[in-house]
Design a protein around this motif. Structure first.
Motif, PDB file in Angstrom:
ATOM      1  N   ALA A 178      85.178  41.902  10.400  1.00 21.76           N
ATOM      2  CA  ALA A 178      85.910  40.941   9.575  1.00 21.76           C
ATOM      3  C   ALA A 178      85.995  41.419   8.134  1.00 21.76           C
ATOM      4  O   ALA A 178      87.023  41.255   7.465  1.00 21.76           O
ATOM      5  CB  ALA A 178      85.240  39.567   9.640  1.00 21.76           C
ATOM      6  N   SER A 179      84.913  42.029   7.649  1.00 23.26           N
ATOM      7  CA  SER A 179      84.912  42.515   6.266  1.00 23.26           C
ATOM      8  C   SER A 179      85.843  43.717   6.103  1.00 23.26           C
ATOM      9  O   SER A 179      86.548  43.835   5.096  1.00 23.26           O
ATOM     10  CB  SER A 179      83.488  42.890   5.838  1.00 23.26           C
ATOM     11  OG  SER A 179      83.443  43.189   4.455  1.00 23.26           O
ATOM     12  N   TYR A 193      89.266  42.399   6.049  1.00 26.69           N
ATOM     13  CA  TYR A 193      89.467  41.785   4.733  1.00 26.69           C
ATOM     14  C   TYR A 193      89.865  42.854   3.700  1.00 26.69           C
ATOM     15  O   TYR A 193      90.811  42.668   2.915  1.00 26.69           O
ATOM     16  CB  TYR A 193      88.190  41.070   4.322  1.00 26.69           C
ATOM     17  CG  TYR A 193      88.175  40.560   2.907  1.00 26.69           C
ATOM     18  CD1 TYR A 193      88.674  39.307   2.564  1.00 26.69           C
ATOM     19  CD2 TYR A 193      87.590  41.328   1.884  1.00 26.69           C
ATOM     20  CE1 TYR A 193      88.634  38.839   1.256  1.00 26.69           C
ATOM     21  CE2 TYR A 193      87.547  40.862   0.576  1.00 26.69           C
ATOM     22  CZ  TYR A 193      88.063  39.626   0.277  1.00 26.69           C
ATOM     23  OH  TYR A 193      88.012  39.171  -1.025  1.00 26.69           O
ATOM     24  N   LEU A 194      89.169  43.984   3.721  1.00 28.92           N
ATOM     25  CA  LEU A 194      89.465  45.060   2.769  1.00 28.92           C
ATOM     26  C   LEU A 194      90.826  45.680   3.056  1.00 28.92           C
ATOM     27  O   LEU A 194      91.633  45.921   2.131  1.00 28.92           O
ATOM     28  CB  LEU A 194      88.378  46.131   2.844  1.00 28.92           C
ATOM     29  CG  LEU A 194      87.025  45.773   2.267  1.00 28.92           C
ATOM     30  CD1 LEU A 194      86.015  46.867   2.574  1.00 28.92           C
ATOM     31  CD2 LEU A 194      87.094  45.552   0.759  1.00 28.92           C
ATOM     32  N   GLU A 202      93.410  44.405   4.446  1.00 28.38           N
ATOM     33  CA  GLU A 202      94.474  43.471   4.055  1.00 28.38           C
ATOM     34  C   GLU A 202      94.719  43.498   2.546  1.00 28.38           C
ATOM     35  O   GLU A 202      95.792  43.136   2.075  1.00 28.38           O
ATOM     36  CB  GLU A 202      94.114  42.052   4.487  1.00 28.38           C
ATOM     37  CG  GLU A 202      94.189  41.828   5.984  1.00 28.38           C
ATOM     38  CD  GLU A 202      93.556  40.524   6.405  1.00 28.38           C
ATOM     39  OE1 GLU A 202      93.086  39.757   5.511  1.00 28.38           O
ATOM     40  OE2 GLU A 202      93.487  40.247   7.621  1.00 28.38           O
ATOM     41  N   ARG A 203      93.712  43.963   1.800  1.00 28.42           N
ATOM     42  CA  ARG A 203      93.816  43.999   0.338  1.00 28.42           C
ATOM     43  C   ARG A 203      94.038  45.397  -0.201  1.00 28.42           C
ATOM     44  O   ARG A 203      93.872  45.666  -1.387  1.00 28.42           O
ATOM     45  CB  ARG A 203      92.547  43.357  -0.271  1.00 28.42           C
ATOM     46  CG  ARG A 203      92.603  41.843  -0.183  1.00 28.42           C
ATOM     47  CD  ARG A 203      91.252  41.187  -0.117  1.00 28.42           C
ATOM     48  NE  ARG A 203      91.426  39.734   0.031  1.00 28.42           N
ATOM     49  CZ  ARG A 203      91.700  39.152   1.203  1.00 28.42           C
ATOM     50  NH1 ARG A 203      91.820  39.872   2.292  1.00 28.42           N
ATOM     51  NH2 ARG A 203      91.852  37.843   1.255  1.00 28.42           N
ATOM     52  N   GLY A 228      84.278  39.942   0.576  1.00 34.72           N
ATOM     53  CA  GLY A 228      84.886  38.731   1.109  1.00 34.72           C
ATOM     54  C   GLY A 228      83.970  37.543   1.075  1.00 34.72           C
ATOM     55  O   GLY A 228      84.398  36.410   1.319  1.00 34.72           O
ATOM     56  N   ASP A 288      80.093  42.757  -2.462  1.00 39.02           N
ATOM     57  CA  ASP A 288      80.658  41.681  -3.270  1.00 39.02           C
ATOM     58  C   ASP A 288      79.720  41.354  -4.433  1.00 39.02           C
ATOM     59  O   ASP A 288      78.651  41.952  -4.585  1.00 39.02           O
ATOM     60  CB  ASP A 288      80.933  40.451  -2.399  1.00 39.02           C
ATOM     61  CG  ASP A 288      82.238  39.768  -2.778  1.00 39.02           C
ATOM     62  OD1 ASP A 288      82.490  39.621  -3.986  1.00 39.02           O
ATOM     63  OD2 ASP A 288      82.998  39.379  -1.879  1.00 39.02           O
ATOM     64  N   ASP A 346      79.427  41.320  11.731  1.00 35.58           N
ATOM     65  CA  ASP A 346      80.242  40.849  10.611  1.00 35.58           C
ATOM     66  C   ASP A 346      81.124  41.916   9.967  1.00 35.58           C
ATOM     67  O   ASP A 346      82.078  41.573   9.259  1.00 35.58           O
ATOM     68  CB  ASP A 346      79.336  40.244   9.528  1.00 35.58           C
ATOM     69  CG  ASP A 346      78.563  39.030  10.026  1.00 35.58           C
ATOM     70  OD1 ASP A 346      79.039  38.396  11.004  1.00 35.58           O
ATOM     71  OD2 ASP A 346      77.495  38.725   9.474  1.00 35.58           O
TER      72      ASP A 346
END
Length: 269
Positions: free
Chosen positions: A259-260, A263-264, A266-267, A214, A207, A256
């Motif tokens: 979750a990351s 996040y990716l 989902e995008r 995220g 990021d 972690d």
């Protein structure tokens, strides 16, 4: 796209443990650091065969001074890069990421003939002419990485790296789209990706604050859309924290990363 993670973001006392963690996480591959890699090749190959997780790429890291005014230093740097290329071939990685120069200029400013940056660019081009067919013969691609202006004066944006690869016009020399560096150097990340469809061969994921996707301000959905538009189907490798010095945080990353990754995905990654 295939998602990879750099080796030092994975915990484990052995290479096999790192591969097992990657498999459990559902990560598609692992990016290895070039320094000291030759000694680890047999273990990497064995662990990859056992787990079915491939070696994605080799990151040459901060090795050598490719653009040094000292010929001996330049040759030593090139020898290290050739070793990374050989290791990438041995572990069946797709390519080697390298940054040609960090920090301030090391060559003289010879204006009005050539500035220091122009001299360095010509020297880099000459180096790549000697490396492109070497890489091709070993089935490896070289990925030239632009880095933000706080870390180097040379090659800060995709367009600057692409000028060199377009001039070379070799299928085994591409550029890296590193979203952390792009957040600092590009006016618009999707526009930069779309403008360099033919040149992008590798992607780095972090990021805007160098943390996991995220946890900053980069719009990963728009970046994914742009990569899909150019039909990018290569590797996208996590490169977060302090690259090459993440071992002390590997347990946190293991916690972690799921979750990351979600996040990716989902995008659109």
């Amino acid at each position: 796209m295939k998602i990879a993670v750099q080796e030092d973001m994975l915990p484990g006392r052995s290479i096999e443990e790192k591969f097992n963690h990657a498999k459990v996480l559902g990560i598609d591959g692992i990016e290895f650091w070039g320094r000291g890699l030759s000694a680890k090749v047999p273990e990497i190959v064995e662990a990859s065969m056992k787990t079915g997780v491939p070696a994605a790429s080799v990151n040459h890291g901060r090795q050598g001074r490719f653009l040094s005014p000292d010929p001996a230093e330049r040759e030593a740097a090139l020898a290290e890069l050739r070793d990374s290329i050989c290791c990438a071939s041995d572990i069946r990685a797709t390519g080697v990421i390298f940054v040609p120069h960090f920090d301030a200029p090391v060559l003289p400013d010879l204006s009005p003939w050539l500035t220091a940056a122009e001299l360095e660019t010509e020297l880099l081009y000459t180096h790549l002419r000697t490396l492109e067919d070497y890489s091709y013969a070993l089935g490896v691609t070289l990925y030239l990485e632009p880095v933000n202006r706080y870390e180097t004066h040379l090659l800060n944006r995709l367009e600057q790296a692409a000028k060199i690869t377009r001039r070379l016009n070799h299928p085994h020399v591409k550029i890296v789209a590193d979203l952390f560096h792009m957040a600092l150097g590009e006016a618009d990340i999707p526009t930069a990706i779309n403008a360099h469809a033919k040149e992008i061969g590798h992607v780095h994921l972090a990021d805007s604050n160098r943390r996991l996707p995220g946890l900053g301000t980069t719009n990963f959905a728009l970046a994914a859309d742009a990569l899909k538009t150019i039909n990018y189907d290569g590797w996208a490798a996590f490169e977060c924290g302090s690259p090459g010095a993440n071992a002390q945080h590997a347990t946190e990353y293991l916690r972690d990363l799921p979750a990351s990754i979600a996040y990716l995905r989902e995008r659109g990654w």
